[in-house]
Design a protein around this motif. Structure first.
Motif, PDB file in Angstrom:
ATOM      1  N   GLN A  81       0.953  -1.080  -0.087  1.00 12.53           N
ATOM      2  CA  GLN A  81       0.190   0.014   0.196  1.00 12.53           C
ATOM      3  C   GLN A  81       0.847   1.365  -0.049  1.00 12.53           C
ATOM      4  O   GLN A  81       1.875   1.131   0.473  1.00 12.53           O
ATOM      5  CB  GLN A  81      -0.980  -0.028   1.290  1.00 12.53           C
ATOM      6  CG  GLN A  81      -2.106  -0.915   1.352  1.00 12.53           C
ATOM      7  CD  GLN A  81      -3.045  -0.779   2.500  1.00 12.53           C
ATOM      8  OE1 GLN A  81      -2.455  -0.518   3.503  1.00 12.53           O
ATOM      9  NE2 GLN A  81      -4.242  -0.930   2.178  1.00 12.53           N
ATOM     10  N   ARG A  84      -0.540   7.191   1.548  1.00  9.40           N
ATOM     11  CA  ARG A  84      -1.711   7.641   1.982  1.00  9.40           C
ATOM     12  C   ARG A  84      -2.977   6.545   2.263  1.00  9.40           C
ATOM     13  O   ARG A  84      -3.636   6.678   3.093  1.00  9.40           O
ATOM     14  CB  ARG A  84      -2.325   8.043   0.467  1.00  9.40           C
ATOM     15  CG  ARG A  84      -4.175   8.664   0.519  1.00  9.40           C
ATOM     16  CD  ARG A  84      -4.215   9.061  -0.844  1.00  9.40           C
ATOM     17  NE  ARG A  84      -3.857   8.354  -1.832  1.00  9.40           N
ATOM     18  CZ  ARG A  84      -4.589   7.405  -2.382  1.00  9.40           C
ATOM     19  NH1 ARG A  84      -5.774   7.012  -1.605  1.00  9.40           N
ATOM     20  NH2 ARG A  84      -4.383   6.898  -3.258  1.00  9.40           N
ATOM     21  N   GLN A  85      -2.641   5.087   1.780  1.00  5.25           N
ATOM     22  CA  GLN A  85      -3.576   4.116   2.231  1.00  5.25           C
ATOM     23  C   GLN A  85      -3.012   3.547   3.673  1.00  5.25           C
ATOM     24  O   GLN A  85      -3.728   3.338   4.666  1.00  5.25           O
ATOM     25  CB  GLN A  85      -3.444   2.894   1.222  1.00  5.25           C
ATOM     26  CG  GLN A  85      -4.071   3.521  -0.308  1.00  5.25           C
ATOM     27  CD  GLN A  85      -3.490   2.693  -1.248  1.00  5.25           C
ATOM     28  OE1 GLN A  85      -2.564   1.756  -1.279  1.00  5.25           O
ATOM     29  NE2 GLN A  85      -4.524   2.318  -2.271  1.00  5.25           N
ATOM     30  N   GLU A  86      -1.655   3.276   4.086  1.00  2.00           N
ATOM     31  CA  GLU A  86      -1.042   2.702   4.892  1.00  2.00           C
ATOM     32  C   GLU A  86      -1.395   3.625   6.139  1.00  2.00           C
ATOM     33  O   GLU A  86      -1.782   3.205   7.272  1.00  2.00           O
ATOM     34  CB  GLU A  86       0.403   2.432   4.604  1.00  2.00           C
ATOM     35  CG  GLU A  86       1.182   1.695   5.640  1.00  2.00           C
ATOM     36  CD  GLU A  86       0.712   0.364   5.933  1.00  2.00           C
ATOM     37  OE1 GLU A  86       1.313  -0.217   7.011  1.00  2.00           O
ATOM     38  OE2 GLU A  86       0.031  -0.063   5.153  1.00  2.00           O
ATOM     39  N   ASN A  88      -3.064   6.842   6.321  1.00  2.62           N
ATOM     40  CA  ASN A  88      -4.236   7.903   6.471  1.00  2.62           C
ATOM     41  C   ASN A  88      -3.304   9.170   6.031  1.00  2.62           C
ATOM     42  O   ASN A  88      -3.832  10.145   6.580  1.00  2.62           O
ATOM     43  CB  ASN A  88      -4.985   7.577   7.478  1.00  2.62           C
ATOM     44  CG  ASN A  88      -6.296   8.779   7.190  1.00  2.62           C
ATOM     45  OD1 ASN A  88      -6.774   8.821   5.991  1.00  2.62           O
ATOM     46  ND2 ASN A  88      -6.670   9.282   8.177  1.00  2.62           N
ATOM     47  N   SER A  91      -3.182  13.478   0.904  1.00  5.41           N
ATOM     48  CA  SER A  91      -3.060  13.240  -0.355  1.00  5.41           C
ATOM     49  C   SER A  91      -2.084  14.585  -0.802  1.00  5.41           C
ATOM     50  O   SER A  91      -1.312  14.320  -1.899  1.00  5.41           O
ATOM     51  CB  SER A  91      -4.233  13.367  -1.005  1.00  5.41           C
ATOM     52  OG  SER A  91      -4.789  14.502  -0.974  1.00  5.41           O
ATOM     53  N   GLU A  97       2.123   8.894  -2.428  1.00  4.77           N
ATOM     54  CA  GLU A  97       1.711   7.817  -3.395  1.00  4.77           C
ATOM     55  C   GLU A  97       2.731   6.803  -3.561  1.00  4.77           C
ATOM     56  O   GLU A  97       2.743   5.831  -4.151  1.00  4.77           O
ATOM     57  CB  GLU A  97       1.208   8.544  -4.988  1.00  4.77           C
ATOM     58  CG  GLU A  97       0.263   9.276  -4.837  1.00  4.77           C
ATOM     59  CD  GLU A  97      -0.975   8.681  -4.489  1.00  4.77           C
ATOM     60  OE1 GLU A  97      -1.257   7.688  -4.576  1.00  4.77           O
ATOM     61  OE2 GLU A  97      -1.898   9.243  -3.359  1.00  4.77           O
ATOM     62  N   GLN A  99       4.801   3.476  -2.256  1.00  6.53           N
ATOM     63  CA  GLN A  99       4.583   2.381  -1.385  1.00  6.53           C
ATOM     64  C   GLN A  99       5.235   2.391  -0.075  1.00  6.53           C
ATOM     65  O   GLN A  99       6.549   2.582  -0.050  1.00  6.53           O
ATOM     66  CB  GLN A  99       4.422   1.182  -2.389  1.00  6.53           C
ATOM     67  CG  GLN A  99       3.676   1.446  -3.425  1.00  6.53           C
ATOM     68  CD  GLN A  99       3.943   0.147  -4.559  1.00  6.53           C
ATOM     69  OE1 GLN A  99       4.071  -0.814  -4.051  1.00  6.53           O
ATOM     70  NE2 GLN A  99       3.848   0.492  -5.804  1.00  6.53           N
ATOM     71  N   CYS A 273      -7.289  13.392   7.958  1.00  8.27           N
ATOM     72  CA  CYS A 273      -6.131  12.785   7.368  1.00  8.27           C
ATOM     73  C   CYS A 273      -4.976  13.215   8.355  1.00  8.27           C
ATOM     74  O   CYS A 273      -5.101  14.439   9.035  1.00  8.27           O
ATOM     75  CB  CYS A 273      -5.709  12.752   5.896  1.00  8.27           C
ATOM     76  SG  CYS A 273      -5.740  14.416   5.492  1.00  8.27           S
TER      77      CYS A 273
END
Length: 303
Positions: A81, A84-86, A88, A91, A97, A99, A273
């Motif tokens: 991930q 942003r995903q891992e 929060n 952006s 972005e 990984q 976030c």
């Protein structure tokens, strides 16, 4: 695996700076390592013009859980991930972005040995982590189409055993592991160790994997010499930077390992976030760096 690292963090006076599994949306109160001091100094290694730093960067090692590595013949791929995903992460934050793959950082100190933070790896986790060279965000190793990192299988090494390890509790304690690799490294040179003491305001730089993303350069300064084991520094580092080598900028020799420090994030309630924490000059505690000179006699025996 990350739960074990989190437990180590909870029982120490300071905080660890290895990756862990964040389970809350607001991470501003989490005890991790990481903060930006005034301005974000992180750079991609490809953007560093200094040939000496480029050479040293080849000795940088990412400690990556074997479950995040897929083997395909003579090559391997890495995928996970993004930040942003891992975490929060908002952006609009740098590298949002990219990984989050690495758990810790390290440095080659002999053809058969890697040095990292003691809380990053022990005998119980020796078989869980791979030592990966050249985890970089550039076109040689990263495919934007597939959002996957690729590299030769020869760049991936296993932990044969832990040669030495100390991870004491407290901000002024020792924190290191020496990992013996499954085979010698023959295509890059180990880092050069320094035994000199640094003074306040001397410039330093680090190479590591902040928040688990691909290799980054960052610079900083010594704030003060705390004791025989520890420097306090202002340097832009994060969770995932545990074990990152610290070099003196003038001689480009190894003087320490990142061990812990400030929390990574502040929470933005408007956008729900996390933002990277920014510390104005002298307003944050600083980053804890273990002096490698204290184990110079051990390290010299490895060569």
């Amino acid at each position: 695996m990350k739960k074990m690292i989190l437990l180590w963090m909870i029982i120490t006076v300071g905080c660890s700076c290895s990756r862990k599994n964040f389970e809350t949306t607001d991470l501003s109160s989490q005890e991790t390592n990481g903060v930006i001091y005034v301005n974000d100094s992180r750079k991609e290694i490809a953007d560093i013009a200094d040939s000496d730093i480029q050479k040293i960067a080849k000795a940088s090692v990412a400690l990556i859980d074997k479950e995040n590595i897929q083997e395909d013949g003579n090559s391997v791929s890495l995928h996970a991930q993004n930040l942003r995903q891992e975490f929060n992460l908002c952006s609009n934050q740098r590298y949002a972005e990219q990984q989050s793959i690495a758990n810790c950082s390290g440095i080659l100190i002999s053809p058969r040995h890697v040095l990292t933070a003691g809380h990053c790896i022990d005998e119980a986790t020796c078989g869980q982590y791979k030592m990966v060279f050249d985890f970089r965000h550039d076109t040689r190793f990263y495919s934007p189409e597939s959002e996957t990192y690729h590299m030769p299988r020869s760049h991936v090494y296993s932990c044969k055993k832990i040669t030495a390890r100390v991870t004491d509790v407290g901000w002024t304690a020792q924190d290191y592991s020496i990992v013996e690799l499954d085979r010698p490294v023959t295509d890059r040179a180990p880092a050069t160790l320094s035994t000199r003491s640094l003074k306040s305001q001397e410039s330093v730089f680090t190479l590591g994997y902040p928040l688990g993303i691909a290799l980054k350069y960052a610079h900083g300064k010594v704030r003060r010499d705390l004791n025989a084991n520890t420097y306090l520094m202002a340097i832009d580092t994060f969770a995932g930077n545990s074990g990152s080598p610290i070099f003196d900028e003038s001689g480009k020799t190894l003087i320490g390992l990142l061990s812990g420090g400030e929390s990574d994030f502040t929470y933005d309630p408007q956008y729900s976030c996390n933002m990277i924490k920014i510390c104005p000059s002298e307003q944050c505690l600083g980053e804890r760096v273990f002096k490698t000179s204290t184990i110079a006699s051990i390290l010299k025996k490895l060569n």
